[in-house]
Design a protein around this motif. Structure first.
Motif, PDB file in Angstrom:
ATOM      1  N   SER A 240       0.827  -1.201   0.000  1.00 26.21           N
ATOM      2  CA  SER A 240       0.000   0.000   0.000  1.00 26.21           C
ATOM      3  C   SER A 240       0.866   1.258   0.000  1.00 26.21           C
ATOM      4  O   SER A 240       0.583   2.230  -0.718  1.00 26.21           O
ATOM      5  CB  SER A 240      -0.927   0.005   1.215  1.00 26.21           C
ATOM      6  N   GLU A 241       1.930   1.239   0.780  1.00 26.88           N
ATOM      7  CA  GLU A 241       2.802   2.412   0.855  1.00 26.88           C
ATOM      8  C   GLU A 241       3.477   2.708  -0.479  1.00 26.88           C
ATOM      9  O   GLU A 241       3.768   3.876  -0.797  1.00 26.88           O
ATOM     10  CB  GLU A 241       3.844   2.204   1.947  1.00 26.88           C
ATOM     11  N   ARG A 242       3.716   1.699  -1.293  1.00 21.54           N
ATOM     12  CA  ARG A 242       4.288   1.930  -2.618  1.00 21.54           C
ATOM     13  C   ARG A 242       3.382   2.796  -3.487  1.00 21.54           C
ATOM     14  O   ARG A 242       3.841   3.467  -4.409  1.00 21.54           O
ATOM     15  CB  ARG A 242       4.530   0.593  -3.334  1.00 21.54           C
ATOM     16  N   LEU A 243       2.088   2.767  -3.185  1.00 19.63           N
ATOM     17  CA  LEU A 243       1.116   3.528  -3.971  1.00 19.63           C
ATOM     18  C   LEU A 243       0.800   4.891  -3.366  1.00 19.63           C
ATOM     19  O   LEU A 243      -0.115   5.586  -3.825  1.00 19.63           O
ATOM     20  CB  LEU A 243      -0.175   2.718  -4.113  1.00 19.63           C
ATOM     21  N   THR A 244       1.568   5.299  -2.367  1.00 22.60           N
ATOM     22  CA  THR A 244       1.320   6.573  -1.694  1.00 22.60           C
ATOM     23  C   THR A 244       1.235   7.760  -2.642  1.00 22.60           C
ATOM     24  O   THR A 244       0.371   8.638  -2.456  1.00 22.60           O
ATOM     25  CB  THR A 244       2.385   6.826  -0.615  1.00 22.60           C
ATOM     26  N   PRO A 245       2.070   7.852  -3.693  1.00 19.81           N
ATOM     27  CA  PRO A 245       1.909   8.987  -4.608  1.00 19.81           C
ATOM     28  C   PRO A 245       0.515   9.071  -5.230  1.00 19.81           C
ATOM     29  O   PRO A 245      -0.007  10.174  -5.429  1.00 19.81           O
ATOM     30  CB  PRO A 245       2.985   8.724  -5.672  1.00 19.81           C
ATOM     31  N   LEU A 246      -0.093   7.929  -5.510  1.00 19.81           N
ATOM     32  CA  LEU A 246      -1.455   7.942  -6.035  1.00 19.81           C
ATOM     33  C   LEU A 246      -2.466   8.269  -4.941  1.00 19.81           C
ATOM     34  O   LEU A 246      -3.410   9.037  -5.162  1.00 19.81           O
ATOM     35  CB  LEU A 246      -1.801   6.598  -6.678  1.00 19.81           C
ATOM     36  N   TRP A 247      -2.272   7.693  -3.753  1.00 16.73           N
ATOM     37  CA  TRP A 247      -3.188   7.989  -2.646  1.00 16.73           C
ATOM     38  C   TRP A 247      -3.193   9.490  -2.350  1.00 16.73           C
ATOM     39  O   TRP A 247      -4.248  10.068  -2.074  1.00 16.73           O
ATOM     40  CB  TRP A 247      -2.806   7.230  -1.387  1.00 16.73           C
ATOM     41  N   ASP A 248      -2.022  10.126  -2.437  1.00 16.13           N
ATOM     42  CA  ASP A 248      -1.944  11.561  -2.185  1.00 16.13           C
ATOM     43  C   ASP A 248      -2.735  12.350  -3.225  1.00 16.13           C
ATOM     44  O   ASP A 248      -3.404  13.345  -2.895  1.00 16.13           O
ATOM     45  CB  ASP A 248      -0.485  12.022  -2.182  1.00 16.13           C
ATOM     46  N   LEU A 249      -2.677  11.912  -4.466  1.00 17.55           N
ATOM     47  CA  LEU A 249      -3.435  12.585  -5.521  1.00 17.55           C
ATOM     48  C   LEU A 249      -4.927  12.354  -5.349  1.00 17.55           C
ATOM     49  O   LEU A 249      -5.745  13.247  -5.635  1.00 17.55           O
ATOM     50  CB  LEU A 249      -2.979  12.112  -6.897  1.00 17.55           C
ATOM     51  N   PHE A 250      -5.312  11.174  -4.907  1.00 16.93           N
ATOM     52  CA  PHE A 250      -6.721  10.913  -4.621  1.00 16.93           C
ATOM     53  C   PHE A 250      -7.243  11.943  -3.614  1.00 16.93           C
ATOM     54  O   PHE A 250      -8.332  12.500  -3.770  1.00 16.93           O
ATOM     55  CB  PHE A 250      -6.904   9.515  -4.027  1.00 16.93           C
ATOM     56  N   ALA A 251      -6.470  12.166  -2.555  1.00 20.32           N
ATOM     57  CA  ALA A 251      -6.883  13.091  -1.509  1.00 20.32           C
ATOM     58  C   ALA A 251      -6.916  14.531  -2.011  1.00 20.32           C
ATOM     59  O   ALA A 251      -7.779  15.317  -1.604  1.00 20.32           O
ATOM     60  CB  ALA A 251      -5.941  12.980  -0.310  1.00 20.32           C
ATOM     61  N   ARG A 252      -6.014  14.867  -2.900  1.00 21.34           N
ATOM     62  CA  ARG A 252      -5.899  16.256  -3.351  1.00 21.34           C
ATOM     63  C   ARG A 252      -6.927  16.607  -4.426  1.00 21.34           C
ATOM     64  O   ARG A 252      -7.515  17.693  -4.397  1.00 21.34           O
ATOM     65  CB  ARG A 252      -4.490  16.500  -3.891  1.00 21.34           C
ATOM     66  N   TYR A 253      -7.153  15.693  -5.374  1.00 17.20           N
ATOM     67  CA  TYR A 253      -7.981  16.028  -6.538  1.00 17.20           C
ATOM     68  C   TYR A 253      -9.289  15.231  -6.630  1.00 17.20           C
ATOM     69  O   TYR A 253     -10.130  15.545  -7.474  1.00 17.20           O
ATOM     70  CB  TYR A 253      -7.184  15.812  -7.828  1.00 17.20           C
ATOM     71  N   GLY A 254      -9.443  14.241  -5.800  1.00 18.59           N
ATOM     72  CA  GLY A 254     -10.602  13.357  -5.899  1.00 18.59           C
ATOM     73  C   GLY A 254     -10.261  12.131  -6.713  1.00 18.59           C
ATOM     74  O   GLY A 254      -9.742  12.230  -7.827  1.00 18.59           O
ATOM     75  N   SER A 255     -10.550  10.962  -6.168  1.00 22.31           N
ATOM     76  CA  SER A 255     -10.115   9.716  -6.803  1.00 22.31           C
ATOM     77  C   SER A 255     -10.705   9.524  -8.187  1.00 22.31           C
ATOM     78  O   SER A 255     -10.050   8.999  -9.088  1.00 22.31           O
ATOM     79  CB  SER A 255     -10.453   8.517  -5.914  1.00 22.31           C
ATOM     80  N   VAL A 256     -11.963   9.959  -8.402  1.00 25.67           N
ATOM     81  CA  VAL A 256     -12.587   9.724  -9.706  1.00 25.67           C
ATOM     82  C   VAL A 256     -11.868  10.512 -10.794  1.00 25.67           C
ATOM     83  O   VAL A 256     -11.708  10.028 -11.928  1.00 25.67           O
ATOM     84  CB  VAL A 256     -14.089  10.054  -9.671  1.00 25.67           C
ATOM     85  N   ARG A 257     -11.416  11.715 -10.504  1.00 25.93           N
ATOM     86  CA  ARG A 257     -10.683  12.502 -11.501  1.00 25.93           C
ATOM     87  C   ARG A 257      -9.337  11.859 -11.819  1.00 25.93           C
ATOM     88  O   ARG A 257      -8.892  11.854 -12.968  1.00 25.93           O
ATOM     89  CB  ARG A 257     -10.485  13.924 -11.015  1.00 25.93           C
ATOM     90  N   VAL A 258      -8.692  11.318 -10.796  1.00 23.86           N
ATOM     91  CA  VAL A 258      -7.384  10.697 -11.004  1.00 23.86           C
ATOM     92  C   VAL A 258      -7.509   9.448 -11.870  1.00 23.86           C
ATOM     93  O   VAL A 258      -6.789   9.284 -12.857  1.00 23.86           O
ATOM     94  CB  VAL A 258      -6.723  10.356  -9.651  1.00 23.86           C
ATOM     95  N   VAL A 259      -8.448   8.554 -11.525  1.00 22.33           N
ATOM     96  CA  VAL A 259      -8.552   7.321 -12.312  1.00 22.33           C
ATOM     97  C   VAL A 259      -9.095   7.601 -13.707  1.00 22.33           C
ATOM     98  O   VAL A 259      -8.725   6.911 -14.666  1.00 22.33           O
ATOM     99  CB  VAL A 259      -9.399   6.244 -11.603  1.00 22.33           C
ATOM    100  N   ALA A 260      -9.936   8.612 -13.851  1.00 22.48           N
ATOM    101  CA  ALA A 260     -10.421   8.967 -15.185  1.00 22.48           C
ATOM    102  C   ALA A 260      -9.266   9.430 -16.068  1.00 22.48           C
ATOM    103  O   ALA A 260      -9.201   9.086 -17.260  1.00 22.48           O
ATOM    104  CB  ALA A 260     -11.478  10.064 -15.083  1.00 22.48           C
ATOM    105  N   THR A 261      -8.349  10.187 -15.486  1.00 22.29           N
ATOM    106  CA  THR A 261      -7.198  10.666 -16.260  1.00 22.29           C
ATOM    107  C   THR A 261      -6.253   9.520 -16.592  1.00 22.29           C
ATOM    108  O   THR A 261      -5.712   9.447 -17.705  1.00 22.29           O
ATOM    109  CB  THR A 261      -6.458  11.761 -15.485  1.00 22.29           C
ATOM    110  N   ILE A 262      -6.051   8.607 -15.656  1.00 20.21           N
ATOM    111  CA  ILE A 262      -5.223   7.431 -15.950  1.00 20.21           C
ATOM    112  C   ILE A 262      -5.852   6.626 -17.078  1.00 20.21           C
ATOM    113  O   ILE A 262      -5.156   6.149 -17.987  1.00 20.21           O
ATOM    114  CB  ILE A 262      -5.043   6.552 -14.696  1.00 20.21           C
ATOM    115  N   ALA A 263      -7.176   6.466 -17.036  1.00 23.30           N
ATOM    116  CA  ALA A 263      -7.864   5.709 -18.087  1.00 23.30           C
ATOM    117  C   ALA A 263      -7.661   6.366 -19.448  1.00 23.30           C
ATOM    118  O   ALA A 263      -7.485   5.675 -20.460  1.00 23.30           O
ATOM    119  CB  ALA A 263      -9.345   5.601 -17.766  1.00 23.30           C
ATOM    120  N   GLU A 264      -7.681   7.680 -19.489  1.00 20.96           N
ATOM    121  CA  GLU A 264      -7.411   8.389 -20.733  1.00 20.96           C
ATOM    122  C   GLU A 264      -5.984   8.148 -21.195  1.00 20.96           C
ATOM    123  O   GLU A 264      -5.737   7.864 -22.383  1.00 20.96           O
ATOM    124  CB  GLU A 264      -7.628   9.893 -20.540  1.00 20.96           C
ATOM    125  N   ARG A 265      -5.040   8.247 -20.262  1.00 20.82           N
ATOM    126  CA  ARG A 265      -3.624   8.113 -20.592  1.00 20.82           C
ATOM    127  C   ARG A 265      -3.305   6.727 -21.168  1.00 20.82           C
ATOM    128  O   ARG A 265      -2.404   6.582 -21.996  1.00 20.82           O
ATOM    129  CB  ARG A 265      -2.763   8.318 -19.340  1.00 20.82           C
TER     130      ARG A 265
END
Length: 302
Positions: A240-265
């Motif tokens: 779980s700690e390996r994914l901390t950079p993503l967890w931090d972005l979830f908290a900052r921008y909202g998880s749905v926006r983050v995964v939507a952008t990853i899906a686009e990428r």
């Protein structure tokens, strides 16, 4: 306790374009989850943008999800502003072959505890599949008390509770789960949400993890869940700690926006794929996401 509410439940996006739901992209996401062998798939949760879709669109998505899941249990979100629409969503989900339904106390006017209890009582009485109570004050703006959870958990067909992130401190997390467990029957499962807290929640005694990231990238989430299930706290926390950079972005921008952008990428969903006015990440936020993906050595799915 039903085996349905154990392990890892993955919640995929419902890609939405100007023409409506992108059915091909959605079924592709669900099929990938089936192939990855997650324990269940949660369609039309918050990550699946349920609140932005019509009753008819949701009926179609429920049908697509069950078909694409090809035998993997599917939990369908049925929340809506009116009880009438909730009941319609529940009927459509059951007709589609859902294994269970997920109900948040969605509102425009602030709901009272009595109104929330009556909502669950009315819906539970009409169901032929298990119901999971969706406790997410961040989106519903309603906070459950332990007493209310206990009352609702006694209703027919209530089989699980989806709770917000447990505290980061292990003893506090165990106490949170213990306090809820004392209020609800043994057959009612407790599931944790909030991906950054999932390892801690599972290790504290939660039965399953309702995951945003797993809906797009199930493999590392399965590794966390399986380590926690076998009691390997060190491995679960390490992964779980390996994914901390993503967890931090979830908290900052909202998880749905983050995964939507990853899906686009990664070509798993079109750009854009969120219902307006929601937007995927751009500018500095997108740059931060690219840096986070490199940090966690994200490999685009094939």
């Amino acid at each position: 306790m039903t085996a349905l509410f154990t392990g890892l439940s993955a919640f995929p996006l419902t890609p939405v374009t100007e023409d409506g739901v992108d059915e091909e992209a959605f079924t592709g996401l669900v099929a990938r989850l089936h192939q990855s062998e997650v324990d269940s798939i949660g369609a039309l949760g918050s990550t699946g943008s349920y609140a932005y879709l019509s009753v008819g669109e949701r009926a179609r998505v429920a049908d697509l999800a069950v078909r694409a899941a090809d035998g993997t249990p599917v939990i369908i979100g049925i929340g809506a502003l009116s009880t009438a629409d909730v009941l319609s969503n529940a009927e459509n989900a059951q007709n589609a072959g859902a294994s269970a339904v997920l109900l948040p106390p969605m509102s425009y006017q602030q709901l009272t505890e009595d109104e929330v209890y009556r909502l669950y009582a009315e819906v539970a009485a009409e169901l032929s599949v298990p119901l999971c109570v969706y406790d997410n004050p961040g989106t519903t703006h309603f906070s459950f008390t332990e007493e209310l959870h206990g009352r609702i958990a006694e209703l027919p067909n209530v089989a699980a509770v989806k709770i917000p992130a447990t505290p980061a401190e292990p003893l506090a997390a165990r106490e949170r789960v213990r306090a809820l467990r004392q209020r609800i029957p043994d057959h009612v499962a407790i599931g944790v949400s909030g991906d950054s807290a999932a390892a801690g929640g599972l290790l504290a005694g939660c039965d399953l993890w309702f995951s945003v990231l797993a809906g797009l990238w199930p493999e590392p989430c399965l590794a966390i869940a399986r380590a926690a299930q076998r009691g390997d706290a060190t491995e679960a926390r390490r992964r779980s700690e390996r994914l901390t950079p993503l967890w931090d972005l979830f908290a900052r921008y909202g998880s749905v926006r983050v995964v939507a952008t990853i899906a686009e990428r990664t070509g798993l969903a079109p750009a854009p794929n969120l219902p307006r006015p929601l937007r995927s990440l751009t500018g500095e936020a997108a740059t931060r996401l690219d840096e986070a993906l490199r940090a966690v050595e994200y490999a685009a799915p094939r």
